[in-house]
Design an enzyme around this catalytic site. Sequence first.
Site, PDB file in Angstrom:
ATOM      1  N   SER A 139     -71.143  72.503   5.746  1.00 20.23           N
ATOM      2  CA  SER A 139     -69.986  73.136   6.358  1.00 20.23           C
ATOM      3  C   SER A 139     -69.590  72.398   7.647  1.00 20.23           C
ATOM      4  O   SER A 139     -69.356  71.195   7.641  1.00 20.23           O
ATOM      5  CB  SER A 139     -70.287  74.618   6.606  1.00 20.23           C
ATOM      6  OG  SER A 139     -69.121  75.332   6.937  1.00 20.23           O
ATOM      7  N   ASP A 255     -64.999  77.885  -3.223  1.00 13.30           N
ATOM      8  CA  ASP A 255     -65.117  77.880  -1.758  1.00 13.30           C
ATOM      9  C   ASP A 255     -63.744  78.056  -1.127  1.00 13.30           C
ATOM     10  O   ASP A 255     -62.850  77.226  -1.339  1.00 13.30           O
ATOM     11  CB  ASP A 255     -65.743  76.559  -1.313  1.00 13.30           C
ATOM     12  CG  ASP A 255     -66.126  76.538   0.154  1.00 13.30           C
ATOM     13  OD1 ASP A 255     -65.608  77.376   0.918  1.00 13.30           O
ATOM     14  OD2 ASP A 255     -66.941  75.679   0.540  1.00 13.30           O
ATOM     15  N   HIS A 285     -69.064  79.276  -0.854  1.00 14.07           N
ATOM     16  CA  HIS A 285     -69.286  78.299   0.216  1.00 14.07           C
ATOM     17  C   HIS A 285     -70.755  77.974   0.467  1.00 14.07           C
ATOM     18  O   HIS A 285     -71.134  76.805   0.566  1.00 14.07           O
ATOM     19  CB  HIS A 285     -68.649  78.827   1.498  1.00 14.07           C
ATOM     20  CG  HIS A 285     -68.819  77.933   2.685  1.00 14.07           C
ATOM     21  ND1 HIS A 285     -68.275  76.662   2.742  1.00 14.07           N
ATOM     22  CD2 HIS A 285     -69.470  78.115   3.864  1.00 14.07           C
ATOM     23  CE1 HIS A 285     -68.584  76.103   3.897  1.00 14.07           C
ATOM     24  NE2 HIS A 285     -69.306  76.954   4.593  1.00 14.07           N
TER      25      HIS A 285
END
Length: 310
Positions: A139, A255, A285
């Site tokens: 991320s 996601d 995600h």
Amino acid sequence: MNRPFLVLTALAALVLSQGCAAATACRTRPATSPGFERTASDGVCLSHLQWEPEQPPVRGVVVLIHGLRDYSDRYGGLAEALRAQGFAVVAQDHRGHGYSGGDRQRVESMQQWVDDVDGVVQATRARHPGVPVVVFGHSMGGLVATHYTLQHAADVSGLILSGAALALPPGVSGFDTRLAKIFGTLTPGLPAQSLDSEQFLHDGPEKERFLADPLITHENLPARSAKALIVAIEALEGRLQELTLPLLVVHGGEDVITSIEGSRTLVAQAASADKRLIIYEGQRHDLAHEPDAQKVIGDIVSWVEAHVPR
């Protein structure tokens, strides 16, 4: 005293208070989560975890870089799988995250994150001299890992990105980014960018633990941090082709937290001869905690094994 002056004074005090220095001390780790601490150049305590293989020699080192609403202990499954194959693993809680010091989710710039990571990598290389170092970033940590690798390519043998924040979310306009930069400068501590924690994971025990974890902050991202992310994403434009090292990029097909197009663009533009993109359809995600987590972990470990031979 007139009312407008009082209002302006109050606003100025608010701005100044939002720019004050953060508490620097680390939180105490429980005995079940042993690690070590390191002090950053600005005095903030950074907390780390490390996993060492049971039998020497160490085959290689994987440096884990977590994302927002995240911290190092959540990567135990991946770390143990790597450790079982002879790899040492080290993970640092970003400033303002997990057990590290600093205001929650607060960072001044991408360079501050990169410098923090470089401290980990250099300490790890000193502990395990001569072995390959692979960097894994999830991320926001994927954005940090990409910038780190662009600056310190000679220190990295491979790069793995998971749900990396390499592109602005769809619908974010130029006006939005300019506004975010203004607020990030004038009111750095103002709660600004929102993230929907409900969308990180599918419903189930992992999501319940994520939402209830006292070490994870679910409040809006401070304006200064939002500005730092936007500036860092924009700074990648025209630079992805500078990446030449082996590259694995994984992303959840469902996601909505980070843009899958950022991962596709990276793989398309990187000059690496050895690069691979895996899309996990039906996954959200937080891939290391989604229903297909074991497959994701298996693919990552297999890739590291293939690129760091015994």
